[in-house]
Design a protein around this motif. Sequence first.
Motif, PDB file in Angstrom:
ATOM      1  N   UNK A 194       0.827  -1.212   0.000  1.00  7.26           N
ATOM      2  CA  UNK A 194       0.000   0.000   0.000  1.00  7.26           C
ATOM      3  C   UNK A 194       0.858   1.258   0.000  1.00  7.26           C
ATOM      4  N   UNK A 195       0.198   2.410  -0.058  1.00  7.98           N
ATOM      5  CA  UNK A 195       0.916   3.671   0.040  1.00  7.98           C
ATOM      6  C   UNK A 195       1.587   3.779   1.411  1.00  7.98           C
ATOM      7  N   UNK A 196       2.635   4.581   1.474  1.00  5.90           N
ATOM      8  CA  UNK A 196       3.400   4.847   2.686  1.00  5.90           C
ATOM      9  C   UNK A 196       4.047   3.591   3.285  1.00  5.90           C
ATOM     10  N   UNK A 197       4.494   2.710   2.397  1.00  7.59           N
ATOM     11  CA  UNK A 197       5.349   1.584   2.768  1.00  7.59           C
ATOM     12  C   UNK A 197       6.646   1.730   1.988  1.00  7.59           C
ATOM     13  N   UNK A 198       7.776   1.699   2.682  1.00  9.87           N
ATOM     14  CA  UNK A 198       9.083   1.751   2.018  1.00  9.87           C
ATOM     15  C   UNK A 198       9.359   0.367   1.427  1.00  9.87           C
ATOM     16  N   UNK A 199       9.565   0.317   0.131  1.00  4.81           N
ATOM     17  CA  UNK A 199       9.744  -0.963  -0.540  1.00  4.81           C
ATOM     18  C   UNK A 199      11.096  -1.070  -1.228  1.00  4.81           C
ATOM     19  N   UNK A 200      11.724  -2.226  -1.082  1.00  9.69           N
ATOM     20  CA  UNK A 200      12.990  -2.527  -1.754  1.00  9.69           C
ATOM     21  C   UNK A 200      12.913  -3.940  -2.297  1.00  9.69           C
ATOM     22  N   UNK A 201      13.428  -4.138  -3.509  1.00  7.39           N
ATOM     23  CA  UNK A 201      13.514  -5.473  -4.083  1.00  7.39           C
ATOM     24  C   UNK A 201      14.988  -5.768  -4.372  1.00  7.39           C
ATOM     25  N   UNK A 202      15.432  -6.954  -3.996  1.00  4.98           N
ATOM     26  CA  UNK A 202      16.838  -7.300  -4.184  1.00  4.98           C
ATOM     27  C   UNK A 202      16.974  -8.815  -4.312  1.00  4.98           C
ATOM     28  N   UNK A 203      18.215  -9.274  -4.474  1.00  6.03           N
ATOM     29  CA  UNK A 203      18.511 -10.697  -4.710  1.00  6.03           C
ATOM     30  C   UNK A 203      17.709 -11.230  -5.902  1.00  6.03           C
ATOM     31  N   UNK A 204      17.724 -10.500  -6.979  1.00  2.00           N
ATOM     32  CA  UNK A 204      17.094 -10.975  -8.211  1.00  2.00           C
ATOM     33  C   UNK A 204      17.912 -12.125  -8.784  1.00  2.00           C
TER      34      UNK A 204
END
Length: 251
Positions: A207-217
């Motif tokens: 949702x909005x106002x969540x810090x998101x990071x994607x890694x280890x692709x």
Amino acid sequence: MTERPVDCIISENAQIAEGVTFGPRVVLAGDGIVLRQNVRLDAACVIGADVTIGQGAWVKAGAVVLRSVPPNAIVEGNPAQVVGYLDGGSQRRPDPKHIDIRAFSHLPRPSKVDLGVGESALFLMRRITDARGALTVGEVPTEVPFSPARYFVVFDVPTLELRGEHAHRRCQQFLICLHGTCRVLLDDGQSRCEVTLDRPDMGVFMPDMIWGTQYRYSPDAALLVFASRTYEADDYLRTYDDFLAELEKRG
């Protein structure tokens, strides 16, 4: 005032915030180094020029850091890479809660699982398999939490790279890894969790106002992202400080 062991080598113009912990023989090797609040630098790590270590990050012993480190990240190796994230809360546990999809194998599909980070949720989508192959499907808006205004696909990501590293003021997102694997970190400013996306019949609602990071692709990963709004530059919170400030403003 942050205490610095006498056997450390520290550039004169390094910007060092309160609460930074130095191990022995740490080297800050160059100009433009910034250490945010509550950073931990273990023994004999080396920080290169123009590197910012985000607040709460942990640089493990002997790591050679040549590029900036996200907030709350754990890095190791030469060159250093992100290997995980620290949990939230006062205990500063070394790993946030990792969601194991196998724990929900008994649930009917579709199902929604609360992740305990704001209103973030894991969605288990329907899967239909027969001799012709497999299909997964989700209906909008009954099985996907919003009607998308756009989509994008992230692919061909080098293993060391991070994606995301921002929050949205208004936009909601729904992430599905169509092929390969990647890890999704969700952070509401207090609590954090990680989900490994490794199959096309599961999705993460951010949702909005969540810090998101994607890694280890993985090299073959393809991450599909549905967004609830069209692109709006002013909707992005691109630094963790700005994210925390926006949370505080909202109370």
